[in-house]
Design a protein around this motif. Structure first.
Motif, mmCIF file in Angstrom:
data_model
loop_
_atom_site.group_PDB
_atom_site.id
_atom_site.type_symbol
_atom_site.label_atom_id
_atom_site.label_comp_id
_atom_site.label_asym_id
_atom_site.label_seq_id
_atom_site.Cartn_x
_atom_site.Cartn_y
_atom_site.Cartn_z
ATOM 1 N N MET A 68 0.850 -1.169 0.000
ATOM 2 C CA MET A 68 0.000 0.000 0.000
ATOM 3 C C MET A 68 0.898 1.234 0.000
ATOM 4 N N ALA A 69 0.550 2.190 -0.828
ATOM 5 C CA ALA A 69 1.337 3.416 -0.961
ATOM 6 C C ALA A 69 0.755 4.505 -0.069
ATOM 7 N N GLU A 70 1.555 5.510 0.199
ATOM 8 C CA GLU A 70 1.093 6.677 0.947
ATOM 9 C C GLU A 70 1.442 7.922 0.156
ATOM 10 N N VAL A 71 0.478 8.833 0.065
ATOM 11 C CA VAL A 71 0.660 10.078 -0.661
ATOM 12 C C VAL A 71 0.371 11.222 0.303
ATOM 13 N N THR A 72 1.164 12.267 0.220
ATOM 14 C CA THR A 72 0.882 13.477 0.989
ATOM 15 C C THR A 72 0.327 14.499 0.019
ATOM 16 N N VAL A 73 -0.911 14.915 0.277
ATOM 17 C CA VAL A 73 -1.571 15.883 -0.594
ATOM 18 C C VAL A 73 -1.769 17.187 0.168
ATOM 19 N N SER A 74 -1.878 18.276 -0.573
ATOM 20 C CA SER A 74 -2.099 19.586 0.016
ATOM 21 C C SER A 74 -3.470 20.088 -0.405
ATOM 22 N N ILE A 75 -4.318 20.325 0.590
ATOM 23 C CA ILE A 75 -5.664 20.836 0.340
ATOM 24 C C ILE A 75 -5.918 21.971 1.324
ATOM 25 N N GLY A 76 -6.242 23.113 0.789
ATOM 26 C CA GLY A 76 -6.541 24.256 1.639
ATOM 27 C C GLY A 76 -5.364 24.706 2.490
ATOM 28 N N GLY A 77 -4.161 24.492 1.981
ATOM 29 C CA GLY A 77 -2.974 24.918 2.711
ATOM 30 C C GLY A 77 -2.500 23.952 3.781
ATOM 31 N N ARG A 78 -3.140 22.799 3.906
ATOM 32 C CA ARG A 78 -2.724 21.800 4.889
ATOM 33 C C ARG A 78 -2.290 20.537 4.180
ATOM 34 N N GLN A 79 -1.407 19.817 4.807
ATOM 35 C CA GLN A 79 -0.895 18.565 4.268
ATOM 36 C C GLN A 79 -1.659 17.391 4.896
ATOM 37 N N TYR A 80 -2.016 16.423 4.062
ATOM 38 C CA TYR A 80 -2.719 15.236 4.522
ATOM 39 C C TYR A 80 -2.019 14.005 3.952
ATOM 40 N N ALA A 81 -1.673 13.075 4.825
ATOM 41 C CA ALA A 81 -1.094 11.801 4.385
ATOM 42 C C ALA A 81 -2.248 10.824 4.165
ATOM 43 N N ILE A 82 -2.305 10.266 2.969
ATOM 44 C CA ILE A 82 -3.405 9.369 2.603
ATOM 45 C C ILE A 82 -2.826 8.084 2.031
ATOM 46 N N HIS A 83 -3.358 6.955 2.475
ATOM 47 C CA HIS A 83 -2.948 5.655 1.931
ATOM 48 C C HIS A 83 -3.785 5.353 0.695
ATOM 49 N N CYS A 84 -3.159 4.711 -0.268
ATOM 50 C CA CYS A 84 -3.865 4.304 -1.478
ATOM 51 C C CYS A 84 -3.195 3.056 -2.038
ATOM 52 N N ARG A 85 -3.816 2.466 -3.021
ATOM 53 C CA ARG A 85 -3.226 1.295 -3.669
ATOM 54 C C ARG A 85 -1.992 1.717 -4.456
ATOM 55 N N ASP A 86 -1.051 0.813 -4.563
ATOM 56 C CA ASP A 86 0.143 1.078 -5.353
ATOM 57 C C ASP A 86 -0.258 1.441 -6.780
ATOM 58 N N GLY A 87 0.372 2.485 -7.313
ATOM 59 C CA GLY A 87 0.082 2.932 -8.667
ATOM 60 C C GLY A 87 -1.001 3.991 -8.740
ATOM 61 N N GLU A 88 -1.714 4.242 -7.647
ATOM 62 C CA GLU A 88 -2.796 5.226 -7.637
ATOM 63 C C GLU A 88 -2.334 6.598 -7.151
ATOM 64 N N GLU A 89 -1.054 6.745 -6.861
ATOM 65 C CA GLU A 89 -0.549 7.976 -6.260
ATOM 66 C C GLU A 89 -0.805 9.206 -7.127
ATOM 67 N N VAL A 90 -0.492 9.119 -8.397
ATOM 68 C CA VAL A 90 -0.648 10.268 -9.294
ATOM 69 C C VAL A 90 -2.121 10.652 -9.418
ATOM 70 N N HIS A 91 -2.973 9.646 -9.537
ATOM 71 C CA HIS A 91 -4.411 9.904 -9.651
ATOM 72 C C HIS A 91 -4.944 10.578 -8.388
ATOM 73 N N LEU A 92 -4.546 10.075 -7.228
ATOM 74 C CA LEU A 92 -4.999 10.653 -5.971
ATOM 75 C C LEU A 92 -4.505 12.091 -5.821
ATOM 76 N N ASP A 93 -3.277 12.340 -6.240
ATOM 77 C CA ASP A 93 -2.730 13.694 -6.180
ATOM 78 C C ASP A 93 -3.529 14.640 -7.085
ATOM 79 N N ALA A 94 -3.929 14.148 -8.259
ATOM 80 C CA ALA A 94 -4.730 14.966 -9.178
ATOM 81 C C ALA A 94 -6.102 15.262 -8.582
ATOM 82 N N LEU A 95 -6.713 14.275 -7.943
ATOM 83 C CA LEU A 95 -8.010 14.495 -7.302
ATOM 84 C C LEU A 95 -7.892 15.522 -6.178
#
Length: 111
Positions: free
Chosen positions: A1-28
């Motif tokens: 399982m991969a982990e992505v750190t995304v920035s929404i509203g000026g805050r950072q959120y660490a989110i787990h996702c399936r391997d290979g879904e990182e770019v898609h999750l970042d775009a969302l």
């Protein structure tokens, strides 16, 4: 399982996702962040929770509009039940596809 750190509203959120879904999750997350920015600009002083609420509502509104547009397009593509000319055209196309498939199919090997 991969982990992505995304920035929404000026805050950072660490989110787990399936391997290979990182770019898609970042775009969302980028889409949500853009809507949170619109909410923040249009109504200064919103709490973080309300910014995210408005972002979610903006996105839901866009999805709703797209669903209605898609339903309208699908309705305009529907054929009447007794459209003989459409049936003839579909049968003709099916025959042409079958003919093409026969020509493209490899010849059976000789025993």
């Amino acid at each position: 399982m991969a982990e992505v750190t995304v920035s929404i509203g000026g805050r950072q959120y660490a989110i787990h996702c399936r391997d290979g879904e990182e770019v898609h999750l970042d775009a969302l997350a980028g889409l949500v962040d853009a809507k949170a920015y619109v909410a923040r600009q249009s109504t200064p002083g919103l709490t973080e929770v309300r910014q995210l609420l408005f972002a979610a509502l903006f996105l839901a509104d866009e999805i709703n509009d797209l669903k209605r547009e898609l339903a309208g397009r699908q309705g305009s593509l529907a054929l009447p039940e007794n459209d003989d000319s459409a049936a003839v055209m579909i049968e003709s196309l099916a025959g042409r596809l079958e003919s093409l498939a026969e020509r493209l199919a490899p010849a059976p090997a000789a025993p």
